[in-house]
Design a protein around this motif. Structure first.
Motif, PDB file in Angstrom:
ATOM      1  N   GLU A 112      -3.170  10.500  52.334  1.00  0.00           N
ATOM      2  CA  GLU A 112      -4.334  10.538  51.430  1.00  0.00           C
ATOM      3  C   GLU A 112      -4.104  11.538  50.303  1.00  0.00           C
ATOM      4  O   GLU A 112      -4.378  11.267  49.126  1.00  0.00           O
ATOM      5  CB  GLU A 112      -5.600  10.923  52.203  1.00  0.00           C
ATOM      6  CG  GLU A 112      -6.099   9.821  53.135  1.00  0.00           C
ATOM      7  CD  GLU A 112      -7.512  10.122  53.647  1.00  0.00           C
ATOM      8  OE1 GLU A 112      -8.133  11.093  53.169  1.00  0.00           O
ATOM      9  OE2 GLU A 112      -7.981   9.380  54.533  1.00  0.00           O
ATOM     10  N   GLU A 138      -8.290  20.461  51.198  1.00  0.00           N
ATOM     11  CA  GLU A 138      -9.130  19.345  51.650  1.00  0.00           C
ATOM     12  C   GLU A 138      -8.589  18.748  52.948  1.00  0.00           C
ATOM     13  O   GLU A 138      -9.332  18.469  53.891  1.00  0.00           O
ATOM     14  CB  GLU A 138      -9.195  18.251  50.567  1.00  0.00           C
ATOM     15  CG  GLU A 138     -10.017  18.639  49.348  1.00  0.00           C
ATOM     16  CD  GLU A 138     -10.289  17.439  48.437  1.00  0.00           C
ATOM     17  OE1 GLU A 138      -9.975  16.294  48.827  1.00  0.00           O
ATOM     18  OE2 GLU A 138     -10.827  17.659  47.333  1.00  0.00           O
ATOM     19  N   GLN A 146      -5.728  19.744  47.203  1.00  0.00           N
ATOM     20  CA  GLN A 146      -5.661  18.612  48.122  1.00  0.00           C
ATOM     21  C   GLN A 146      -5.289  19.056  49.536  1.00  0.00           C
ATOM     22  O   GLN A 146      -5.802  18.524  50.512  1.00  0.00           O
ATOM     23  CB  GLN A 146      -4.652  17.579  47.602  1.00  0.00           C
ATOM     24  CG  GLN A 146      -5.254  16.631  46.566  1.00  0.00           C
ATOM     25  CD  GLN A 146      -6.290  15.687  47.175  1.00  0.00           C
ATOM     26  OE1 GLN A 146      -6.114  15.180  48.277  1.00  0.00           O
ATOM     27  NE2 GLN A 146      -7.394  15.492  46.466  1.00  0.00           N
ATOM     28  N   ASN A 172      -4.078  10.736  46.471  1.00  0.00           N
ATOM     29  CA  ASN A 172      -5.024  11.412  45.575  1.00  0.00           C
ATOM     30  C   ASN A 172      -4.310  12.136  44.437  1.00  0.00           C
ATOM     31  O   ASN A 172      -4.832  12.245  43.329  1.00  0.00           O
ATOM     32  CB  ASN A 172      -5.869  12.419  46.366  1.00  0.00           C
ATOM     33  CG  ASN A 172      -6.865  11.723  47.284  1.00  0.00           C
ATOM     34  OD1 ASN A 172      -7.183  10.552  47.071  1.00  0.00           O
ATOM     35  ND2 ASN A 172      -7.341  12.422  48.293  1.00  0.00           N
ATOM     36  N   SER A 222     -11.084  15.791  45.250  1.00  0.00           N
ATOM     37  CA  SER A 222     -11.698  14.509  45.605  1.00  0.00           C
ATOM     38  C   SER A 222     -13.160  14.516  45.187  1.00  0.00           C
ATOM     39  O   SER A 222     -13.783  15.582  45.085  1.00  0.00           O
ATOM     40  CB  SER A 222     -11.613  14.298  47.119  1.00  0.00           C
ATOM     41  OG  SER A 222     -10.278  14.197  47.511  1.00  0.00           O
TER      42      SER A 222
END
Lengths: 252, 252, 252, 252, 252, 252
Positions: free
Chosen positions: B210, C210, C207, B214, C27
């Motif tokens: 992911e 996250e 990222q 992203n 995101s």
């Protein structure tokens, strides 16, 4: 003594070259049987092809009748040696590792001259996980595929010498390893041009198998290379997807 | 976003466990598709099985229709990640490497608890050639096969905790990585017992795919993972020798 | 999810650039808060400035009110990540390490292009003690200070591309990491020029925070990053943030 | 010759111990000045405290009037040596590195006995980035904080000997380094108990500064340790020492 | 304090140069005695000569009457230091290792400039087994033998500066070590030309012996450097020194 | 083919054992000549003795009349192999390195069982500078001197098995190397007890010399192992062999 020498690709001319190289270096009384996988690519230049070759080589050797005394895997740095070591008791020697072992016995640093730059990674990784990286001065590529080396020996010779010279002069290599089974036979020419010993991996591996057999040693079965536990293996042979992919890449 | 998660063996129950683990950790809006090879062993515990699995995984993914955004290879330390990276552009993340990356972000040293002692070598090699070995405190084995872990979760849990405790107390690991896709789901129990973060590789890999998507990043195609040159791949599928060998080993 | 992104220097324009980069890669649903230290240098190019920055970053984050889910330290290879990891439970990701982790997932070797040659040492050391050095092809410098990169983006772009090209062609890097938070935003241009993936550390770190939050993972507190024991910290009048922290840890 | 020896914490009793140790090992004619930071923790056992100490030490030394010939940083493995090396021309020797250098001259492998297990990481990292790790047999902890070592010397002695014995018998260390400035003075007792040379880092560092001064060598200013470029350092109200330095370097 | 400085070859002019270098760097009150082997080559440029020199140095030192406080082995990277450490209790410092220790205290990376390219291997190996390799930027050769350096100082100076410049500019060395005892005396000239500190190994070693003596440290005798067990040494007619030592150790 | 096998000590019984071992493993048609130095210790257990042995071995081989095809240096990890490689063109194989090469071909990790703990360092260093350390699981000592092994084979056997068992069970060695020429002949007993392959270094080295000769390879003379430049070697009265060699090389 009987040694099985397996080409990792499906090129018959390459298998013949390997057979000649193996026979040239085998001791009197050693029988050489050159095999090639029943399936796979006609040249192995990347990991995708190398994994198919790993299975193809295991498949071919397991399909070959006993007795034999040892196996040479004649793909420079390709996958599969450890898998085959699990399946059989006889020594299995891969030609990249064989070259490095021999090189370290006659010089302080060695370089490998291989085909494509993309193959350098695989050779580096092979040498690293085999614990033979420390004395490697460099892995250099002549920019030709395995097949091009097979088909244009003159250009192969010229570009290999060029890279070998750089290895000697810039990287201080004292021994050159030919990084592709298809380069067998160029040893004398390079040695006479550059003055350094040159090692053909097939010859090195054949001799090392002989050495192991003479020492009455087989692969240790206590841990990593123990025979696989019985498993249910299903669906084999099964799918043509990988061939489709290949056709796509030809089209692309 | 759609992520393909490929089991490396042909055990359907294992594929279901992996599917559950992947879905547990996937972000909302991420679709998970769990696949398993059309051929191969129902548990991968050695190099022989791992090479078949490498081909099986490539075969299965190449046979799966686009579009998808990335692939998780759900075999802890198994072969094939680099091969698949060559074949497709989308990110391919293997769960052993994913675990190590995540572990290094939240602790100074990590340990892996895997199944059989014989598998320790393969994991060490995977971590070494992936450049992730330096912060590994130890790779420990609980002595069970992948299949036994699948079938006897209670004993698996007990023996994994035992090895994880040694990793923490003797090897000073600060994070534990579960070294087998079949161990997914034990994270909370171990963390609550030992007080250290525990990483399930499938979750780690799903999240890292992911992250790459992203970041709009794909596998670099400039060198090692460039698309394979067109080759003639012949004789595939072809031979049942490897199955014969397997039956022999069951008999033996 | 709320992520605190801390610039390591006191340049407001740099903080704004970092804020933009973080928001570009965050995101949907992730809130970004960009902070900068209350004291320190307006550019960090050496160890002297880096140590002040380490304290400044810890001071600023400890003075920022909870709740937040993780922290990005936006100084490429600067000191302080491990200190902040001790003070808080939430994940702390530093952008040099983040870049290397991401790079290793999409290519075999990566290079860093940073500012001054003198900063190369610090980045090498950061990668070494983080266990991420093995796959680094090179750390190259474009010869500009952080401030010059900030003020002359055109020359920065030209010189960064020049070094990135050498990294690709001479060092065989397959991925380029931008070695300075102030280089954020140049990714597409470099990728389109050189054909290799380019990683901005701020995006990579956002990222990865996250990912850690999604995996419900926090920094391991069992050993190296355990909360500091209560100490008497005297003579530190500028800010009471760090002292308060200390009292809190006594209370806890 | 005049050597400045800086404690890294704000404990006056520790500073006195360090002063005594330094004077014990200084050559006749060498003047020792023991300083301590104007701010910081009264014991440094973690990275958070170590970073404050790094700034505190730089601040204190920059506020101390010239002339002096060299500096000893008396915190075992703490941060800051490289920062101070940038600020001044005189040699700066840190006691962990000093111990390792001396140990390697009189034995093949050495071990460090330090205080808390959590500090082991910092010492390992210090030795690694200093290039002194190879001959380290182990870093062992006696489980006491720096302050406990300061206040309970008897228990400190007993537990240090215990770990040193294990280092000798299990790790085959041939020399023991005392891994905390507060352990100075225990050398003879341990040597007479275990029969191995024991090194106090403060003594080692004082002597190495003398050696560098006698060899007329100063820190190389060509690259990593060059004087910082002039920067605007704002918001740093406690002490003007570091800012003054900055102005000086602008003038120079 | 009295320090024995042993040349490793039988060139009297080299011994005189070494004597001068040692005296230049010795502290007031330190007596220097320069010795040379009673047998061996008049220059040591290869392993064959180095092994003879190892025995020649041990023979000469054992034949020299006590008391003395330490020994400097003035052959850059030659064999024998560990042998002599076994025979006597006093510190023995070899000049290649001494140079590296000192270099690492004043710069992040150092390079060695030695004589022949063939000697590079020996120096690399010496640094590696001494655990001092990590911070070595390069070992470069000026292409002259030890004897040529001795006889043509002007050309030696020019070629050494040339290699040192490459070390600084291409390898980013921050300190230069003179890799041959016969290069002593060139330090200032090179430093003034290139702006980097230059280390003469003889001076470094003399000062390090002083440091060890001042710290009251002797070679650890617990393991590797323990006194040899009594053996019958036969057929060694040239010199009885080594045999006498052996008898002494039998008596002890 | 004729191979010269040189013992490194002056024990005639040890030379006979080595002769027997060499003949046991030599191929039919290979003539073995076992030599021992004309001077030196009757057992080599430390560096002092090892350096004398290095010279003794070179002296003895240079005094032996041509023709022969290669040399085995039968001292496990002793000094001198590189010196002898400079003096002659024929391959020179040392038994510690030979054992490691062979072990790595049949197992993933190997351990060495040697005599005294003090000798472990020398073996580790030999393996490190030969680039063969990576796959070494451990070097273990049975606590006996070379001479005690020679005189009390029963106790030697028992203690060697004990250490080999620990190597297999605790260090996960898959192959055992006998770390002393005097241990030759114990291979079968240990293999039958522990189930792992056991390597006698003399046999391994004899076979590797044969391999090199069969491959028509000699030591590379381009750099490290080039023939020594002519030097004046004085004061060497015991044996004129080495001086003769020197004169020959002047003539050549």
């Amino acid at each position: 003594m009987k040694i099985v020498v397996v080409n990792v690709n499906t090129s018959e001319s390459m298998t013949r070259s390997i057979d000649i190289a193996a026979k040239r270096y085998a001791s009197p009384g050693t029988e050489i049987v050159a095999l090639q996988p029943a399936f796979g690519a006609d040249g192995v230049d990347c990991n995708f092809e190398s994994y198919i070759s790993a299975v193809g080589v295991m498949d071919r050797v397991m399909g070959y009748d006993l007795p034999y005394d040892g196996v040479v895997m004649a793909g420079f740095g390709e996958h599969g040696r450890d898998g085959l070591q699990e399946l059989i008791d006889q020594p299995v020697v891969e030609i990249c590792e064989a070259s490095a072992h021999i090189a370290m016995l006659i010089g302080r640093k060695y370089s490998v001259v291989t085909t494509l730059q993309r193959s350098v990674s695989a050779i580096e990784d092979r040498l690293k996980i085999s614990g033979l990286w420390d004395r490697c001065a460099s892995v250099r590529a002549n920019g030709m595929t395995t097949q091009e080396v097979d088909h244009d020996p003159e250009r192969a010779m010229r570009t290999i010498v060029e890279q070998a010279r750089k290895a000697v002069e810039e990287d201080f290599a004292e021994v050159i390893c030919l990084g592709c089974a298809g380069m067998a036979g160029l040893e004398e020419q390079i040695t006479s041009t550059l003055g350094v010993p040159v090692i053909d991996g097939v010859g090195a591996a054949v001799q090392l198998v002989e050495t192991l057999v003479n020492l009455k040693l087989k692969t240790s079965k206590t841990l990593t290379y123990a025979k696989p536990d019985p498993k249910s293996i299903t669906g084999w042979p099964f799918s043509t997807n990988l061939k489709q992919q290949n056709l796509q890449s030809i089209a692309a």
